[in-house]
Motif scaffolding. Sequence first.
Motif, PDB file in Angstrom:
ATOM      1  N   LEU A 125     -38.556  29.539  -1.871  1.00  0.00           N
ATOM      2  CA  LEU A 125     -39.815  29.261  -1.180  1.00  0.00           C
ATOM      3  C   LEU A 125     -39.941  29.988   0.159  1.00  0.00           C
ATOM      4  O   LEU A 125     -40.936  29.846   0.860  1.00  0.00           O
ATOM      5  CB  LEU A 125     -39.952  27.750  -0.954  1.00  0.00           C
ATOM      6  CG  LEU A 125     -40.178  26.919  -2.230  1.00  0.00           C
ATOM      7  CD1 LEU A 125     -39.993  25.434  -1.930  1.00  0.00           C
ATOM      8  CD2 LEU A 125     -41.570  27.181  -2.809  1.00  0.00           C
ATOM      9  N   GLY A 126     -38.937  30.775   0.510  1.00  0.00           N
ATOM     10  CA  GLY A 126     -39.014  31.568   1.729  1.00  0.00           C
ATOM     11  C   GLY A 126     -38.778  30.792   3.001  1.00  0.00           C
ATOM     12  O   GLY A 126     -39.261  31.188   4.072  1.00  0.00           O
ATOM     13  N   VAL A 127     -38.020  29.712   2.938  1.00  0.00           N
ATOM     14  CA  VAL A 127     -37.713  28.924   4.127  1.00  0.00           C
ATOM     15  C   VAL A 127     -36.619  29.634   4.921  1.00  0.00           C
ATOM     16  O   VAL A 127     -35.558  29.949   4.355  1.00  0.00           O
ATOM     17  CB  VAL A 127     -37.265  27.500   3.741  1.00  0.00           C
ATOM     18  CG1 VAL A 127     -36.911  26.693   4.982  1.00  0.00           C
ATOM     19  CG2 VAL A 127     -38.358  26.797   2.940  1.00  0.00           C
TER      20      VAL A 127
ATOM     21  N   ASP B 286     -28.773  29.533  -9.202  1.00  0.00           N
ATOM     22  CA  ASP B 286     -29.543  30.511  -9.973  1.00  0.00           C
ATOM     23  C   ASP B 286     -30.730  29.860 -10.688  1.00  0.00           C
ATOM     24  O   ASP B 286     -30.941  30.032 -11.893  1.00  0.00           O
ATOM     25  CB  ASP B 286     -28.641  31.224 -10.988  1.00  0.00           C
ATOM     26  CG  ASP B 286     -29.303  32.480 -11.574  1.00  0.00           C
ATOM     27  OD1 ASP B 286     -30.151  33.065 -10.874  1.00  0.00           O
ATOM     28  OD2 ASP B 286     -28.976  32.849 -12.707  1.00  0.00           O
ATOM     29  N   LEU B 287     -31.527  29.144  -9.921  1.00  0.00           N
ATOM     30  CA  LEU B 287     -32.710  28.473 -10.454  1.00  0.00           C
ATOM     31  C   LEU B 287     -33.861  29.460 -10.588  1.00  0.00           C
ATOM     32  O   LEU B 287     -33.888  30.498  -9.923  1.00  0.00           O
ATOM     33  CB  LEU B 287     -33.098  27.314  -9.533  1.00  0.00           C
ATOM     34  CG  LEU B 287     -32.025  26.219  -9.428  1.00  0.00           C
ATOM     35  CD1 LEU B 287     -32.284  25.310  -8.237  1.00  0.00           C
ATOM     36  CD2 LEU B 287     -31.959  25.424 -10.714  1.00  0.00           C
ATOM     37  N   PRO B 288     -34.847  29.176 -11.433  1.00  0.00           N
ATOM     38  CA  PRO B 288     -35.958  30.115 -11.630  1.00  0.00           C
ATOM     39  C   PRO B 288     -36.820  30.242 -10.384  1.00  0.00           C
ATOM     40  O   PRO B 288     -37.011  29.271  -9.633  1.00  0.00           O
ATOM     41  CB  PRO B 288     -36.746  29.502 -12.788  1.00  0.00           C
ATOM     42  CG  PRO B 288     -36.391  28.058 -12.776  1.00  0.00           C
ATOM     43  CD  PRO B 288     -34.974  27.991 -12.315  1.00  0.00           C
ATOM     44  N   ASP B 289     -37.337  31.428 -10.180  1.00  0.00           N
ATOM     45  CA  ASP B 289     -38.180  31.682  -9.013  1.00  0.00           C
ATOM     46  C   ASP B 289     -39.560  31.063  -9.221  1.00  0.00           C
ATOM     47  O   ASP B 289     -40.122  31.103 -10.313  1.00  0.00           O
ATOM     48  CB  ASP B 289     -38.316  33.188  -8.794  1.00  0.00           C
ATOM     49  CG  ASP B 289     -38.929  33.511  -7.447  1.00  0.00           C
ATOM     50  OD1 ASP B 289     -38.522  32.899  -6.458  1.00  0.00           O
ATOM     51  OD2 ASP B 289     -39.832  34.361  -7.405  1.00  0.00           O
ATOM     52  N   ALA B 290     -40.100  30.476  -8.158  1.00  0.00           N
ATOM     53  CA  ALA B 290     -41.439  29.894  -8.212  1.00  0.00           C
ATOM     54  C   ALA B 290     -41.907  29.654  -6.784  1.00  0.00           C
ATOM     55  O   ALA B 290     -41.131  29.745  -5.827  1.00  0.00           O
ATOM     56  CB  ALA B 290     -41.451  28.592  -9.010  1.00  0.00           C
ATOM     57  N   GLN B 291     -43.175  29.335  -6.643  1.00  0.00           N
ATOM     58  CA  GLN B 291     -43.742  28.960  -5.353  1.00  0.00           C
ATOM     59  C   GLN B 291     -44.105  27.474  -5.315  1.00  0.00           C
ATOM     60  O   GLN B 291     -44.559  26.974  -4.296  1.00  0.00           O
ATOM     61  CB  GLN B 291     -44.982  29.801  -5.048  1.00  0.00           C
ATOM     62  CG  GLN B 291     -44.686  31.275  -4.841  1.00  0.00           C
ATOM     63  CD  GLN B 291     -43.779  31.511  -3.642  1.00  0.00           C
ATOM     64  OE1 GLN B 291     -44.200  31.366  -2.492  1.00  0.00           O
ATOM     65  NE2 GLN B 291     -42.526  31.852  -3.907  1.00  0.00           N
ATOM     66  N   ARG B 292     -43.908  26.813  -6.430  1.00  0.00           N
ATOM     67  CA  ARG B 292     -44.151  25.362  -6.505  1.00  0.00           C
ATOM     68  C   ARG B 292     -43.043  24.728  -7.358  1.00  0.00           C
ATOM     69  O   ARG B 292     -42.790  25.173  -8.475  1.00  0.00           O
ATOM     70  CB  ARG B 292     -45.521  25.057  -7.118  1.00  0.00           C
ATOM     71  CG  ARG B 292     -46.689  25.635  -6.335  1.00  0.00           C
ATOM     72  CD  ARG B 292     -48.034  25.192  -6.936  1.00  0.00           C
ATOM     73  NE  ARG B 292     -49.132  25.864  -6.270  1.00  0.00           N
ATOM     74  CZ  ARG B 292     -49.650  25.495  -5.099  1.00  0.00           C
ATOM     75  NH1 ARG B 292     -49.168  24.433  -4.484  1.00  0.00           N
ATOM     76  NH2 ARG B 292     -50.647  26.168  -4.554  1.00  0.00           N
TER      77      ARG B 292
ATOM     78  N   GLY C 271     -44.108  25.881   6.611  1.00  0.00           N
ATOM     79  CA  GLY C 271     -45.409  25.913   5.961  1.00  0.00           C
ATOM     80  C   GLY C 271     -45.422  25.493   4.509  1.00  0.00           C
ATOM     81  O   GLY C 271     -46.455  25.610   3.840  1.00  0.00           O
ATOM     82  N   VAL C 272     -44.309  24.992   4.007  1.00  0.00           N
ATOM     83  CA  VAL C 272     -44.271  24.492   2.634  1.00  0.00           C
ATOM     84  C   VAL C 272     -44.816  23.062   2.623  1.00  0.00           C
ATOM     85  O   VAL C 272     -44.423  22.236   3.454  1.00  0.00           O
ATOM     86  CB  VAL C 272     -42.837  24.512   2.077  1.00  0.00           C
ATOM     87  CG1 VAL C 272     -42.800  23.943   0.651  1.00  0.00           C
ATOM     88  CG2 VAL C 272     -42.272  25.927   2.098  1.00  0.00           C
ATOM     89  N   ALA C 273     -45.694  22.759   1.701  1.00  0.00           N
ATOM     90  CA  ALA C 273     -46.219  21.394   1.570  1.00  0.00           C
ATOM     91  C   ALA C 273     -45.167  20.541   0.871  1.00  0.00           C
ATOM     92  O   ALA C 273     -44.930  20.686  -0.335  1.00  0.00           O
ATOM     93  CB  ALA C 273     -47.517  21.403   0.771  1.00  0.00           C
ATOM     94  N   THR C 274     -44.507  19.673   1.622  1.00  0.00           N
ATOM     95  CA  THR C 274     -43.417  18.868   1.076  1.00  0.00           C
ATOM     96  C   THR C 274     -43.865  17.421   0.930  1.00  0.00           C
ATOM     97  O   THR C 274     -44.496  16.859   1.826  1.00  0.00           O
ATOM     98  CB  THR C 274     -42.175  18.936   1.973  1.00  0.00           C
ATOM     99  OG1 THR C 274     -42.509  18.430   3.265  1.00  0.00           O
ATOM    100  CG2 THR C 274     -41.688  20.369   2.107  1.00  0.00           C
TER     101      THR C 274
ATOM    102  N   GLY D 192     -51.269  23.067  -0.640  1.00  0.00           N
ATOM    103  CA  GLY D 192     -50.849  24.279   0.038  1.00  0.00           C
ATOM    104  C   GLY D 192     -50.645  25.467  -0.879  1.00  0.00           C
ATOM    105  O   GLY D 192     -50.934  25.436  -2.077  1.00  0.00           O
ATOM    106  N   ASP D 193     -50.140  26.557  -0.282  1.00  0.00           N
ATOM    107  CA  ASP D 193     -49.822  27.759  -1.055  1.00  0.00           C
ATOM    108  C   ASP D 193     -48.445  27.691  -1.698  1.00  0.00           C
ATOM    109  O   ASP D 193     -48.188  28.346  -2.702  1.00  0.00           O
ATOM    110  CB  ASP D 193     -49.884  28.986  -0.138  1.00  0.00           C
ATOM    111  CG  ASP D 193     -51.270  29.206   0.430  1.00  0.00           C
ATOM    112  OD1 ASP D 193     -52.246  28.951  -0.303  1.00  0.00           O
ATOM    113  OD2 ASP D 193     -51.378  29.616   1.607  1.00  0.00           O
ATOM    114  N   ARG D 194     -47.555  26.912  -1.080  1.00  0.00           N
ATOM    115  CA  ARG D 194     -46.213  26.677  -1.612  1.00  0.00           C
ATOM    116  C   ARG D 194     -45.964  25.173  -1.509  1.00  0.00           C
ATOM    117  O   ARG D 194     -46.355  24.550  -0.524  1.00  0.00           O
ATOM    118  CB  ARG D 194     -45.152  27.426  -0.806  1.00  0.00           C
ATOM    119  CG  ARG D 194     -45.247  28.943  -0.863  1.00  0.00           C
ATOM    120  CD  ARG D 194     -44.344  29.581   0.187  1.00  0.00           C
ATOM    121  NE  ARG D 194     -44.798  29.267   1.549  1.00  0.00           N
ATOM    122  CZ  ARG D 194     -44.024  29.282   2.633  1.00  0.00           C
ATOM    123  NH1 ARG D 194     -42.729  29.568   2.520  1.00  0.00           N
ATOM    124  NH2 ARG D 194     -44.535  29.015   3.820  1.00  0.00           N
ATOM    125  N   SER D 195     -45.303  24.617  -2.516  1.00  0.00           N
ATOM    126  CA  SER D 195     -45.095  23.172  -2.475  1.00  0.00           C
ATOM    127  C   SER D 195     -43.733  22.785  -3.034  1.00  0.00           C
ATOM    128  O   SER D 195     -43.167  23.472  -3.898  1.00  0.00           O
ATOM    129  CB  SER D 195     -46.210  22.450  -3.245  1.00  0.00           C
ATOM    130  OG  SER D 195     -46.195  22.811  -4.613  1.00  0.00           O
TER     131      SER D 195
END
Length: 371
Positions: free
Chosen positions: A22-24, A33-39, A141-144, A190-193
Amino acid sequence: MIIPRYGSATLAELLPGLAAHLGVPSYDSDPLDLPDAQRYVLIVVDGLGDQLVRRAIRQAPYLAGLLDRARSITSGVPSTTVTSLTCLGTGRPPGQHGMVGWTARVPQTGEILNHLFWESAVDPESYQALPTIFDRASAAGVATTTVSLDRFTDSGLTRAALRGAEFRGFRDEDDLRGRAELVARAARRGDRSLVYAYERRLDHAGHAHGVSSHDWHGALTDADALCRAIRDRLDDDVRVIITGDHGMIDVPNDHRIVIEDDPELDAGVTDVAGEGRFRQLYVDHDRPEAVAARWRDRLGDRAWVRTRDEAIEEGWFGQVDPLIKERYGHVVAAFRDDWAAMTRRMEREMGLIGMHGSLTEAEMVVPLFVD
Protein backbone atom coordinates in the motif's frame (compact mmCIF):
# COMPACT_ATOMS: atom_id res chain seq x y z
CA MET A 1 7.55 -27.68 19.99
CA ILE A 2 7.05 -24.86 17.47
CA ILE A 3 9.38 -21.87 17.87
CA PRO A 4 8.13 -18.96 15.72
CA ARG A 5 10.23 -17.76 12.81
CA TYR A 6 9.90 -14.11 13.73
CA GLY A 7 10.66 -11.85 10.79
CA SER A 8 9.60 -14.32 8.13
CA ALA A 9 6.53 -16.47 8.86
CA THR A 10 4.42 -15.21 11.77
CA LEU A 11 1.37 -13.02 12.26
CA ALA A 12 3.74 -10.12 12.94
CA GLU A 13 4.75 -10.08 9.25
CA LEU A 14 1.22 -9.95 7.86
CA LEU A 15 0.21 -6.28 8.17
CA PRO A 16 3.72 -4.94 7.46
CA GLY A 17 3.59 -6.89 4.18
CA LEU A 18 0.24 -5.36 3.25
CA ALA A 19 1.56 -1.94 4.26
CA ALA A 20 4.46 -2.37 1.84
CA HIS A 21 2.04 -3.05 -1.02
CA LEU A 22 0.00 0.00 0.00
CA GLY A 23 3.03 2.29 -0.11
CA VAL A 24 3.23 3.04 3.61
CA PRO A 25 6.63 4.57 4.45
CA SER A 26 9.06 2.42 6.45
CA TYR A 27 7.59 -0.80 4.97
CA ASP A 28 9.40 -1.86 1.81
CA SER A 29 9.16 -5.65 1.76
CA ASP A 30 6.61 -8.43 2.12
CA PRO A 31 8.15 -11.59 3.60
CA LEU A 32 4.90 -13.50 3.06
CA ASP A 33 4.80 -12.69 -0.67
CA LEU A 34 1.15 -11.63 -0.65
CA PRO A 35 -0.59 -10.47 -3.86
CA ASP A 36 -0.25 -6.83 -4.81
CA ALA A 37 -3.34 -4.65 -4.44
CA GLN A 38 -4.49 -1.20 -3.37
CA ARG A 39 -7.38 -2.52 -1.28
CA TYR A 40 -7.22 -5.32 1.30
CA VAL A 41 -9.65 -6.92 3.72
CA LEU A 42 -8.02 -8.93 6.48
CA ILE A 43 -10.42 -11.29 8.28
CA VAL A 44 -9.22 -12.77 11.57
CA VAL A 45 -11.30 -15.68 12.84
CA ASP A 46 -10.45 -16.13 16.50
CA GLY A 47 -9.48 -19.74 17.19
CA LEU A 48 -9.02 -20.77 13.54
CA GLY A 49 -6.11 -23.17 13.85
CA ASP A 50 -4.63 -24.74 10.74
CA GLN A 51 -5.04 -28.33 11.96
CA LEU A 52 -8.60 -27.67 13.11
CA VAL A 53 -9.84 -26.17 9.86
CA ARG A 54 -8.20 -28.86 7.74
CA ARG A 55 -9.75 -31.56 9.91
CA ALA A 56 -13.23 -30.02 9.58
CA ILE A 57 -12.94 -28.57 6.07
CA ARG A 58 -16.25 -30.10 4.96
CA GLN A 59 -17.95 -27.69 7.37
CA ALA A 60 -16.29 -24.74 5.59
CA PRO A 61 -17.09 -24.92 1.83
CA TYR A 62 -15.80 -21.44 1.00
CA LEU A 63 -12.46 -22.00 2.72
CA ALA A 64 -12.31 -25.46 1.18
CA GLY A 65 -12.27 -23.80 -2.23
CA LEU A 66 -9.19 -21.83 -1.21
CA LEU A 67 -7.37 -24.70 0.46
CA ASP A 68 -5.24 -25.78 -2.50
CA ARG A 69 -3.34 -22.49 -2.44
CA ALA A 70 -3.48 -21.82 1.30
CA ARG A 71 -0.32 -21.56 3.38
CA SER A 72 0.38 -21.57 7.08
CA ILE A 73 2.14 -19.20 9.45
CA THR A 74 2.44 -19.15 13.23
CA SER A 75 1.32 -17.03 16.10
CA GLY A 76 3.80 -15.65 18.57
CA VAL A 77 4.36 -17.13 22.03
CA PRO A 78 2.11 -17.63 23.86
CA SER A 79 -0.44 -18.66 21.24
CA THR A 80 -3.25 -16.52 22.61
CA THR A 81 -5.48 -13.72 21.35
CA VAL A 82 -3.91 -10.82 23.23
CA THR A 83 -0.40 -11.62 22.07
CA SER A 84 -1.42 -12.54 18.53
CA LEU A 85 -3.54 -9.46 17.87
CA THR A 86 -0.77 -7.21 19.16
CA CYS A 87 1.78 -8.98 16.94
CA LEU A 88 -0.63 -8.35 14.10
CA GLY A 89 -1.35 -4.73 14.97
CA THR A 90 2.22 -3.62 15.66
CA GLY A 91 4.12 -5.90 13.30
CA ARG A 92 6.48 -6.74 16.16
CA PRO A 93 7.24 -9.89 18.19
CA PRO A 94 5.90 -10.25 21.75
CA GLY A 95 9.21 -9.39 23.37
CA GLN A 96 8.99 -5.97 21.74
CA HIS A 97 5.30 -5.06 22.13
CA GLY A 98 4.95 -6.41 25.66
CA MET A 99 1.45 -7.90 25.54
CA VAL A 100 2.87 -11.10 26.91
CA GLY A 101 -0.22 -13.23 27.49
CA TRP A 102 -3.86 -13.42 28.55
CA THR A 103 -2.75 -12.23 31.97
CA ALA A 104 0.59 -10.97 33.25
CA ARG A 105 2.02 -9.12 36.23
CA VAL A 106 2.55 -5.39 35.82
CA PRO A 107 6.04 -4.67 37.22
CA GLN A 108 5.21 -1.13 38.32
CA THR A 109 2.11 -2.06 40.34
CA GLY A 110 2.38 -5.79 41.05
CA GLU A 111 -1.18 -6.38 39.84
CA ILE A 112 -2.15 -9.28 37.61
CA LEU A 113 -3.55 -7.56 34.52
CA ASN A 114 -6.08 -9.35 32.34
CA HIS A 115 -5.39 -7.84 28.93
CA LEU A 116 -8.77 -8.87 27.51
CA PHE A 117 -10.97 -7.40 30.23
CA TRP A 118 -8.50 -4.63 31.24
CA GLU A 119 -10.03 -4.03 34.67
CA SER A 120 -7.19 -1.71 35.64
CA ALA A 121 -6.14 1.91 35.80
CA VAL A 122 -3.10 1.08 33.63
CA ASP A 123 -3.25 3.19 30.45
CA PRO A 124 -3.29 0.83 27.42
CA GLU A 125 -1.52 3.28 25.11
CA SER A 126 1.34 3.76 27.56
CA TYR A 127 1.54 0.08 28.43
CA GLN A 128 1.85 -0.78 24.70
CA ALA A 129 3.48 2.37 23.34
CA LEU A 130 4.73 1.16 19.93
CA PRO A 131 2.87 2.67 16.95
CA THR A 132 0.51 0.32 15.15
CA ILE A 133 0.42 -0.41 11.44
CA PHE A 134 -2.98 1.31 11.40
CA ASP A 135 -1.42 4.47 12.88
CA ARG A 136 1.20 4.55 10.16
CA ALA A 137 -1.08 3.56 7.30
CA SER A 138 -3.64 6.21 8.27
CA ALA A 139 -0.90 8.83 8.42
CA ALA A 140 0.14 7.77 4.89
CA GLY A 141 -3.36 8.35 3.53
CA VAL A 142 -4.64 4.78 3.58
CA ALA A 143 -8.28 4.49 4.66
CA THR A 144 -8.01 2.08 7.59
CA THR A 145 -11.03 0.53 9.29
CA THR A 146 -11.68 -1.99 12.05
CA VAL A 147 -14.99 -3.87 11.87
CA SER A 148 -15.69 -5.63 15.15
CA LEU A 149 -18.19 -5.84 18.00
CA ASP A 150 -19.27 -2.37 19.01
CA ARG A 151 -18.42 -2.93 22.68
CA PHE A 152 -14.76 -3.32 21.68
CA THR A 153 -14.66 0.25 20.33
CA ASP A 154 -12.64 1.66 23.21
CA SER A 155 -11.52 -1.52 24.97
CA GLY A 156 -8.08 -1.72 26.48
CA LEU A 157 -6.97 -4.33 23.94
CA THR A 158 -8.23 -2.26 21.01
CA ARG A 159 -6.42 0.82 22.30
CA ALA A 160 -3.21 -1.09 22.96
CA ALA A 161 -3.01 -3.35 19.91
CA LEU A 162 -5.22 -2.01 17.13
CA ARG A 163 -5.52 1.75 17.56
CA GLY A 164 -5.33 4.08 14.57
CA ALA A 165 -8.14 2.68 12.42
CA GLU A 166 -11.66 4.06 12.17
CA PHE A 167 -13.92 1.75 14.16
CA ARG A 168 -17.18 0.39 12.69
CA GLY A 169 -19.07 -1.65 15.26
CA PHE A 170 -21.77 -4.27 14.99
CA ARG A 171 -23.91 -6.05 17.60
CA ASP A 172 -23.99 -9.76 18.44
CA GLU A 173 -27.45 -10.05 16.95
CA ASP A 174 -26.59 -8.42 13.60
CA ASP A 175 -26.91 -10.81 10.65
CA LEU A 176 -24.15 -11.86 8.27
CA ARG A 177 -25.34 -9.62 5.46
CA GLY A 178 -25.29 -6.51 7.63
CA ARG A 179 -21.80 -7.28 8.90
CA ALA A 180 -20.54 -8.07 5.42
CA GLU A 181 -21.95 -4.79 4.12
CA LEU A 182 -20.08 -2.87 6.84
CA VAL A 183 -16.83 -4.42 5.59
CA ALA A 184 -17.68 -3.76 1.93
CA ARG A 185 -18.41 -0.08 2.56
CA ALA A 186 -15.18 0.29 4.50
CA ALA A 187 -13.19 -1.33 1.68
CA ARG A 188 -14.46 1.30 -0.78
CA ARG A 189 -13.15 4.23 1.25
CA GLY A 190 -10.37 6.36 -0.26
CA ASP A 191 -7.94 5.50 -3.03
CA ARG A 192 -6.25 2.82 -0.91
CA SER A 193 -7.89 0.89 1.89
CA LEU A 194 -7.11 -1.61 4.62
CA VAL A 195 -9.94 -3.24 6.57
CA TYR A 196 -9.47 -5.46 9.61
CA ALA A 197 -12.55 -7.61 10.34
CA TYR A 198 -12.73 -9.73 13.49
CA GLU A 199 -14.93 -12.78 14.16
CA ARG A 200 -14.84 -14.30 17.64
CA ARG A 201 -17.61 -16.93 17.95
CA LEU A 202 -15.48 -19.91 16.89
CA ASP A 203 -13.13 -19.29 19.81
CA HIS A 204 -16.05 -18.98 22.25
CA ALA A 205 -17.57 -22.25 21.02
CA GLY A 206 -14.23 -24.02 21.49
CA HIS A 207 -13.72 -22.70 25.01
CA ALA A 208 -17.28 -23.49 26.10
CA HIS A 209 -17.95 -26.78 24.29
CA GLY A 210 -14.65 -28.08 22.92
CA VAL A 211 -13.28 -28.24 19.40
CA SER A 212 -14.83 -31.64 18.70
CA SER A 213 -18.32 -30.44 19.59
CA HIS A 214 -21.33 -29.85 17.37
CA ASP A 215 -21.30 -26.22 18.57
CA TRP A 216 -17.73 -25.70 17.37
CA HIS A 217 -18.45 -27.21 13.95
CA GLY A 218 -21.54 -25.02 13.65
CA ALA A 219 -19.49 -21.94 14.53
CA LEU A 220 -16.94 -22.88 11.85
CA THR A 221 -19.73 -23.10 9.26
CA ASP A 222 -21.00 -19.68 10.39
CA ALA A 223 -17.51 -18.15 10.17
CA ASP A 224 -17.08 -19.64 6.70
CA ALA A 225 -20.44 -18.15 5.64
CA LEU A 226 -19.38 -14.75 6.95
CA CYS A 227 -16.14 -14.88 4.94
CA ARG A 228 -18.13 -15.85 1.84
CA ALA A 229 -20.67 -13.06 2.41
CA ILE A 230 -17.86 -10.51 2.72
CA ARG A 231 -16.12 -11.73 -0.44
CA ASP A 232 -19.38 -11.64 -2.40
CA ARG A 233 -19.96 -7.96 -1.54
CA LEU A 234 -16.46 -6.73 -2.36
CA ASP A 235 -15.32 -5.26 -5.65
CA ASP A 236 -13.02 -7.38 -7.78
CA ASP A 237 -9.97 -5.22 -7.02
CA VAL A 238 -10.10 -6.06 -3.27
CA ARG A 239 -7.91 -8.90 -2.05
CA VAL A 240 -9.15 -10.89 0.93
CA ILE A 241 -6.76 -12.42 3.47
CA ILE A 242 -8.18 -14.84 6.05
CA THR A 243 -6.28 -16.17 9.05
CA GLY A 244 -6.61 -17.07 12.73
CA ASP A 245 -4.85 -15.97 15.88
CA HIS A 246 -4.26 -19.45 17.36
CA GLY A 247 -5.61 -22.99 17.36
CA MET A 248 -7.02 -24.89 20.31
CA ILE A 249 -6.88 -28.20 22.20
CA ASP A 250 -9.53 -29.83 24.39
CA VAL A 251 -8.21 -30.52 27.89
CA PRO A 252 -9.95 -33.39 29.73
CA ASN A 253 -10.67 -33.01 33.44
CA ASP A 254 -8.17 -35.68 34.45
CA HIS A 255 -5.38 -33.79 32.67
CA ARG A 256 -5.89 -30.58 34.66
CA ILE A 257 -3.43 -30.09 37.50
CA VAL A 258 -4.52 -27.54 40.11
CA ILE A 259 -1.41 -25.71 41.28
CA GLU A 260 -2.70 -24.93 44.77
CA ASP A 261 -3.43 -28.62 45.36
CA ASP A 262 0.10 -29.69 44.48
CA PRO A 263 2.77 -28.70 47.06
CA GLU A 264 5.63 -29.24 44.62
CA LEU A 265 4.14 -26.86 42.05
CA ASP A 266 2.92 -24.27 44.55
CA ALA A 267 6.18 -24.02 46.49
CA GLY A 268 8.06 -20.75 45.99
CA VAL A 269 5.52 -19.26 43.59
CA THR A 270 4.40 -15.74 44.51
CA ASP A 271 2.00 -15.04 41.63
CA VAL A 272 0.54 -17.08 38.78
CA ALA A 273 -0.48 -15.61 35.41
CA GLY A 274 -0.76 -16.65 31.77
CA GLU A 275 -3.32 -19.39 31.16
CA GLY A 276 -3.76 -23.10 31.68
CA ARG A 277 -1.71 -24.19 28.67
CA PHE A 278 0.99 -21.54 29.17
CA ARG A 279 1.67 -20.79 32.81
CA GLN A 280 3.79 -17.81 33.91
CA LEU A 281 5.17 -18.02 37.44
CA TYR A 282 6.51 -15.05 39.39
CA VAL A 283 9.09 -16.00 41.98
CA ASP A 284 9.99 -13.30 44.51
CA HIS A 285 11.35 -15.29 47.48
CA ASP A 286 12.98 -18.32 45.92
CA ARG A 287 15.35 -18.99 43.06
CA PRO A 288 13.64 -19.33 39.66
CA GLU A 289 16.00 -22.20 38.85
CA ALA A 290 14.75 -24.10 41.91
CA VAL A 291 11.10 -23.54 41.03
CA ALA A 292 11.75 -24.60 37.42
CA ALA A 293 13.51 -27.75 38.64
CA ARG A 294 10.55 -28.70 40.86
CA TRP A 295 8.12 -28.16 37.98
CA ARG A 296 10.27 -30.26 35.64
CA ASP A 297 10.50 -33.07 38.18
CA ARG A 298 6.76 -32.99 38.87
CA LEU A 299 5.53 -32.64 35.27
CA GLY A 300 8.11 -34.69 33.37
CA ASP A 301 7.22 -34.86 29.68
CA ARG A 302 3.83 -33.18 30.19
CA ALA A 303 5.32 -29.69 29.74
CA TRP A 304 8.26 -27.71 28.46
CA VAL A 305 9.47 -25.83 31.56
CA ARG A 306 11.98 -23.01 31.26
CA THR A 307 13.27 -20.16 33.33
CA ARG A 308 12.50 -16.83 31.74
CA ASP A 309 16.11 -16.42 30.62
CA GLU A 310 16.14 -19.89 29.06
CA ALA A 311 12.95 -19.19 27.10
CA ILE A 312 14.35 -15.87 25.87
CA GLU A 313 17.61 -17.53 24.86
CA GLU A 314 15.68 -20.15 22.88
CA GLY A 315 13.80 -17.42 21.00
CA TRP A 316 10.29 -18.03 22.30
CA PHE A 317 9.39 -14.33 22.33
CA GLY A 318 11.71 -12.88 19.69
CA GLN A 319 14.11 -10.15 20.73
CA VAL A 320 13.04 -8.99 24.19
CA ASP A 321 13.17 -5.32 25.15
CA PRO A 322 14.72 -4.95 28.64
CA LEU A 323 11.72 -2.85 29.71
CA ILE A 324 9.40 -5.69 28.73
CA LYS A 325 11.36 -8.54 30.28
CA GLU A 326 9.97 -8.14 33.79
CA ARG A 327 6.40 -8.66 32.56
CA TYR A 328 7.22 -12.30 31.86
CA GLY A 329 7.11 -14.84 34.66
CA HIS A 330 10.45 -15.87 36.10
CA VAL A 331 9.46 -19.42 35.12
CA VAL A 332 7.24 -20.42 32.18
CA ALA A 333 5.60 -23.78 31.54
CA ALA A 334 4.20 -24.61 28.09
CA PHE A 335 2.11 -27.78 28.18
CA ARG A 336 2.37 -30.69 25.79
CA ASP A 337 -0.34 -33.03 24.50
CA ASP A 338 -3.62 -32.16 26.27
CA TRP A 339 -2.40 -31.17 29.75
CA ALA A 340 -2.87 -27.90 31.63
CA ALA A 341 -2.09 -26.35 35.01
CA MET A 342 -5.05 -24.55 36.52
CA THR A 343 -5.16 -22.04 39.36
CA ARG A 344 -7.97 -20.97 41.63
CA ARG A 345 -6.53 -17.48 41.46
CA MET A 346 -8.12 -17.23 37.99
CA GLU A 347 -11.68 -18.52 38.30
CA ARG A 348 -12.59 -17.39 34.78
CA GLU A 349 -10.51 -20.17 33.24
CA MET A 350 -11.60 -23.06 35.46
CA GLY A 351 -14.63 -24.01 33.34
CA LEU A 352 -12.98 -23.90 29.92
CA ILE A 353 -12.97 -27.05 27.81
CA GLY A 354 -10.92 -25.88 24.82
CA MET A 355 -7.65 -24.10 25.67
CA HIS A 356 -4.62 -22.67 23.91
CA GLY A 357 -1.40 -20.80 24.60
CA SER A 358 1.25 -23.48 24.30
CA LEU A 359 3.84 -24.31 21.64
CA THR A 360 2.19 -27.34 20.02
CA GLU A 361 1.49 -27.36 16.32
CA ALA A 362 -2.26 -27.49 16.98
CA GLU A 363 -2.12 -24.19 18.86
CA MET A 364 0.71 -22.34 17.12
CA VAL A 365 0.01 -22.87 13.40
CA VAL A 366 -2.73 -20.87 11.70
CA PRO A 367 -3.85 -20.91 8.05
CA LEU A 368 -3.34 -18.12 5.57
CA PHE A 369 -6.05 -18.04 2.90
CA VAL A 370 -5.95 -15.54 0.01
CA ASP A 371 -8.79 -14.75 -2.36
